[in-house]
Design a protein around this motif. Structure first.
Motif, PDB file in Angstrom:
ATOM      1  N   TYR A 116       0.809  -1.219   0.000  1.00  0.00           N
ATOM      2  CA  TYR A 116       0.000   0.000   0.000  1.00  0.00           C
ATOM      3  C   TYR A 116       0.846   1.275   0.000  1.00  0.00           C
ATOM      4  O   TYR A 116       0.360   2.345   0.393  1.00  0.00           O
ATOM      5  N   ASP A 117       2.084   1.149  -0.461  1.00  0.00           N
ATOM      6  CA  ASP A 117       2.972   2.316  -0.612  1.00  0.00           C
ATOM      7  C   ASP A 117       3.070   3.137   0.677  1.00  0.00           C
ATOM      8  O   ASP A 117       3.057   4.381   0.640  1.00  0.00           O
ATOM      9  N   ASP A 118       3.124   2.436   1.792  1.00  0.00           N
ATOM     10  CA  ASP A 118       3.263   3.061   3.103  1.00  0.00           C
ATOM     11  C   ASP A 118       2.117   4.023   3.420  1.00  0.00           C
ATOM     12  O   ASP A 118       2.273   4.959   4.203  1.00  0.00           O
ATOM     13  N   ASP A 119       0.972   3.782   2.806  1.00  0.00           N
ATOM     14  CA  ASP A 119      -0.194   4.654   2.986  1.00  0.00           C
ATOM     15  C   ASP A 119      -1.241   3.893   3.799  1.00  0.00           C
ATOM     16  O   ASP A 119      -1.993   3.066   3.260  1.00  0.00           O
ATOM     17  N   LEU A 120      -1.317   4.188   5.088  1.00  0.00           N
ATOM     18  CA  LEU A 120      -2.241   3.475   5.965  1.00  0.00           C
ATOM     19  C   LEU A 120      -3.688   3.763   5.599  1.00  0.00           C
ATOM     20  O   LEU A 120      -4.565   2.902   5.756  1.00  0.00           O
ATOM     21  N   GLN A 121      -3.961   4.961   5.099  1.00  0.00           N
ATOM     22  CA  GLN A 121      -5.333   5.281   4.691  1.00  0.00           C
ATOM     23  C   GLN A 121      -5.760   4.426   3.504  1.00  0.00           C
ATOM     24  O   GLN A 121      -6.918   4.011   3.400  1.00  0.00           O
ATOM     25  N   ALA A 122      -4.810   4.153   2.609  1.00  0.00           N
ATOM     26  CA  ALA A 122      -5.119   3.281   1.469  1.00  0.00           C
ATOM     27  C   ALA A 122      -5.471   1.878   1.951  1.00  0.00           C
ATOM     28  O   ALA A 122      -6.386   1.235   1.418  1.00  0.00           O
ATOM     29  N   LEU A 123      -4.746   1.382   2.943  1.00  0.00           N
ATOM     30  CA  LEU A 123      -5.087   0.072   3.502  1.00  0.00           C
ATOM     31  C   LEU A 123      -6.472   0.104   4.140  1.00  0.00           C
ATOM     32  O   LEU A 123      -7.278  -0.812   3.929  1.00  0.00           O
ATOM     33  N   ASN A 124      -6.757   1.138   4.928  1.00  0.00           N
ATOM     34  CA  ASN A 124      -8.075   1.228   5.559  1.00  0.00           C
ATOM     35  C   ASN A 124      -9.186   1.222   4.520  1.00  0.00           C
ATOM     36  O   ASN A 124     -10.223   0.576   4.685  1.00  0.00           O
ATOM     37  N   HIS A 125      -8.975   1.918   3.416  1.00  0.00           N
ATOM     38  CA  HIS A 125      -9.979   1.943   2.360  1.00  0.00           C
ATOM     39  C   HIS A 125     -10.110   0.556   1.720  1.00  0.00           C
ATOM     40  O   HIS A 125     -11.222   0.058   1.513  1.00  0.00           O
ATOM     41  N   ALA A 126      -8.962  -0.067   1.406  1.00  0.00           N
ATOM     42  CA  ALA A 126      -8.999  -1.376   0.762  1.00  0.00           C
ATOM     43  C   ALA A 126      -9.657  -2.417   1.657  1.00  0.00           C
ATOM     44  O   ALA A 126     -10.368  -3.302   1.163  1.00  0.00           O
ATOM     45  N   TRP A 127      -9.431  -2.343   2.944  1.00  0.00           N
ATOM     46  CA  TRP A 127      -9.983  -3.331   3.859  1.00  0.00           C
ATOM     47  C   TRP A 127     -11.398  -2.978   4.346  1.00  0.00           C
ATOM     48  O   TRP A 127     -12.034  -3.810   4.996  1.00  0.00           O
ATOM     49  N   GLY A 128     -11.875  -1.802   4.034  1.00  0.00           N
ATOM     50  CA  GLY A 128     -13.209  -1.414   4.494  1.00  0.00           C
ATOM     51  C   GLY A 128     -13.313  -1.378   6.001  1.00  0.00           C
ATOM     52  O   GLY A 128     -14.283  -1.861   6.595  1.00  0.00           O
ATOM     53  N   THR A 129     -12.332  -0.758   6.661  1.00  0.00           N
ATOM     54  CA  THR A 129     -12.223  -0.859   8.115  1.00  0.00           C
ATOM     55  C   THR A 129     -13.184   0.044   8.881  1.00  0.00           C
ATOM     56  O   THR A 129     -13.179   0.028  10.118  1.00  0.00           O
ATOM     57  N   THR A 130     -14.012   0.813   8.159  1.00  0.00           N
ATOM     58  CA  THR A 130     -15.058   1.541   8.887  1.00  0.00           C
ATOM     59  C   THR A 130     -16.107   0.571   9.424  1.00  0.00           C
ATOM     60  O   THR A 130     -16.863   0.920  10.334  1.00  0.00           O
TER      61      THR A 130
END
Length: 678
Positions: free
Chosen positions: A183-197
């Protein structure tokens, strides 16, 4: 000069079809070895794998080596004209290693440490294990790089067979490193990809992320999917590290590791692994409860060949008779081992090997069959082994030939992993079974098949592409499949395909998601069926047609209905559709037709696509053709036991008899005809 098995500069240079098995002389007194050599020559053995489980003897303590036994074994093999596939013994670390490095032991998802006492009891992310494995690999490479018996490097053994995932803290740290790269060191990108809301799973720090350990409810699907990807990549990094050590020592010697393209194993994405092998090799064992194991042999062989880009491959392990690890370890029927072996050759294997050469007296696999059984040479198995060796020698010219196919079946490990996660509309969805459902009618009809990745459709080679199950698909791969149809190809897609993207996010707007436009249909709700429940089908299907497992409320959006549900809550709703799209056509099966109906549908689809069988043959006779530079090789294998006459012209290689008009396939036997190329 033998044909090469690989497009790399490194090729296996043993002549003809390689023949042998795992050789474990350390299990036997040294006086037995001379008998082994004599009997190997009698059986026609040309290559054996050595050293696979010998780490504790080769390195009796850390950094202290004893190669005296291996030296004598390799010298004996060379003196007897038998090549060696020299292994790194890293699948079974010795006891001293775990005493020194207890942190290298694997931990399961419930947090339990798994202890030494079997094999593959190590954490794939352990730095101590990696260091020790590379050290023994380097020592073996330096010792045997110039040995005249060396024909190939055998790296490890069946990666991930027992430790495909470790949930310890070391693995957790490695997983986070892998995720940061993905995720290119982008934690927000991971949160979006994983649907962590969902369920308050949002991560504010990389250190908060753990492996999907045991938890109170169902884990996040994308978390689990990325974990599967990571575990496959982590083991792949171990393989390539060992391989590179060996290739530095002997740059011209090919390296491989044995895959497990079998129903019981799905841990590794072999599309990613195959390019790292000079020669793709596979282990295959029959399942005791499979009523038609010959179909699984064919599917596995076609998939293994396809992993190597269509090039020949090596069968590194199968059994002469019973295995030791199933609930019931069924012995093979008379002639079955012989047919099994030649069926693998028909599907592209240029080497046939067994586990193992001599049946063990002790240990966990003492009841596993072998080329030389407990009963010795006065046995049916031994006589079959000798016969097989002679017939493989007669087929030497087949080596290097390939297979022509006009049908491609899409196979994707990521889609398999995602489909079989919990919380699907049906817990009965099994990727390999769905693929086999579609593969079996083609096998019965004698239609040549390749397997492909969703985004690699052969650049115009195929007339027909089948997608039995592709729950997860990337946008670009769905576009490639649609483009194939637009350009005149025929596509058939199975239910619940295209439903989610690469992050396991549902594609909105109706099902089948990414394939709605090319298929010309839209579904707004799925209706999975209960176990034992079936629905009648009506329309252009055989009388009495039924379907099971799945149904959905399909609305035509340009497609025509070929069949409809005749009863149940969706009576009158399309169940099978056909859509003109560009210059081609696309079919959708919104249910699982019973085998006879599915066969009839796929027969119509392939004939409309202009695909014909290799050669007409009676039911139960497997038909495969390999293509060489100057001739074709028609394999005819009688699984029904009735024998057959099949149209052919040329030379039957096993009997060396000319064939004029037709060839006799012996009851329960095999015929291989060299034919002129068309």
């Amino acid at each position: 000069m033998p044909h090469r098995l690989t497009t790399h500069n490194r090729a296996l240079r043993t002549p003809g079809i390689a023949y042998g098995g795992d050789y474990n002389p350390e299990q036997w007194p040294e006086h037995v070895w001379a008998e082994d050599m004599r009997l190997m020559r009698e059986a026609g053995v040309t290559m054996v794998s050595v050293g696979i489980f010998s780490w504790a003897l080769l390195e009796p303590s850390e950094g202290r080596y004893d190669f005296s036994r291996m030296d004598r074994v390799l010298d004996l093999l060379h003196d007897n004209g038998i090549a060696a596939d020299v292994a790194t013994p890293t699948a079974a670390p010795p006891a001293w290693f775990f005493r020194a490095h207890p942190g290298a032991l694997p931990v399961d998802r419930d947090g339990r440490t798994l202890w030494p006492g079997s094999r593959q009891t190590f954490c794939p992310s352990s730095p101590a294990y990696r260091q020790a494995a590379l050290r023994i690999a380097e020592a073996i490479g330096e010792r045997y790089a110039a040995h005249p018996a060396l024909a190939m490097w055998h790296v490890h053994n069946e990666y991930g067979c027992h430790n495909s995932a470790c949930y310890c803290d070391t693995s957790a740290a490695a997983f986070r490193t892998w995720l940061r790269a993905r995720y290119d060191d982008d934690l927000q990108a991971l949160n979006h990809a994983w649907g962590t809301t969902f369920w308050s799973q949002w991560y504010h720090s990389w250190e908060e992320i753990l492996p999907p350990r045991a938890t109170g409810a169902d884990p996040n699907p994308t978390h689990q999917l990325d974990w599967r990807r990571f575990c496959s990549d982590e083991l792949l990094s171990l393989y390539t590290a060992e391989r590179d050590v060996l290739l530095r020592a002997a740059p011209g010697v090919p390296a491989t590791t044995n895959f497990m393209v079998m129903p019981t194993f799905d841990a590794l994405d072999y599309w990613r692994w195959a390019p790292a092998s000079d020669i793709v090799s596979n282990d295959h064992y029959l399942m005791y409860d499979d009523p038609e194991p010959e179909i699984d042999i064919a599917l596995s062989g076609d998939l293994t060949r396809s992993l190597g880009g269509g090039r020949p491959w090596l069968l590194m392990e199968h059994s002469t008779g019973a295995v030791n690890w199933q609930h019931v370890n069924r012995a093979k029927r008379p002639g079955e081992m012989y047919r099994n072996a030649l069926a693998h050759v028909a599907r592209g294997a240029d080497g046939i090997a067994f586990f193992q050469w001599r049946a063990a007296r002790a240990g966990a696999e003492q009841w596993h069959s072998a080329m030389l059984p407990h009963a010795g040479t006065d046995s049916v198995i031994w006589r079959d082994v000798v016969r097989l060796g002679a017939d493989l020698k007669a087929l030497a010219e087949v080596r290097g030939s390939t297979t022509d196919a006009q049908v491609a079946v899409v196979w994707d490990w990521e889609a398999r992993w995602a489909l079989e996660l919990r919380c699907q509309p049906s817990g009965e969805l099994r990727f390999q079974q769905l693929v086999r459902d579609w593969y079996a009618p083609l096998w019965r009809a004698g239609v040549a098949v390749d397997f492909v990745r969703p985004g690699d459709l052969g650049d115009g080679r195929y007339r027909l592409v089948l997608v039995p199950s592709l729950y997860l698909v990337r946008d670009e791969h769905a576009e490639r499949l649609a483009g194939f149809v637009e350009q005149g190809g025929t596509l058939a897609v199975g239910f619940h395909s295209g439903a989610v993207d690469e992050n396991c996010h549902v594609r909105l707007g109706g099902y089948p998601g990414a394939f709605r436009d090319v298929l010309g249909v839209r579904s707004d709700e799925v209706f999975p069926l209960l176990l034992g429940e079936s629905l009648a089908l009506t329309g252009d299907v055989p009388p009495g047609a039924t379907a099971t497992l799945w149904s959905e409320r399909v609305r035509l959006d340009g497609a025509e209905a070929v069949a409809r549900f005749a009863d149940g809550p969706l009576a009158g709703v399309p169940a099978v559709t056909r859509n003109r799209h560009g210059a081609g056509s696309a079919w959708y099966l919104a249910t699982r037709p019973e085998p006879g109906t599915l066969a009839a549908l796929l027969d119509r689809v392939r004939r409309e696509a202009g695909v014909r069988e290799v050669r007409a043959a009676p039911p139960g006779v497997e038909v495969v053709r390999r293509r060489g530079d100057d001739a074709g090789y028609l394999f005819l294998i009688d699984h029904a036991g009735a024998g057959a006459q099949v149209a052919a012209d040329g030379l039957e290689l096993l009997t060396r008899k000319p064939v004029n008009g037709s060839v006799t396939v012996p009851a329960g036997g095999v015929a291989v005809v060299r034919e002129p190329l068309p």
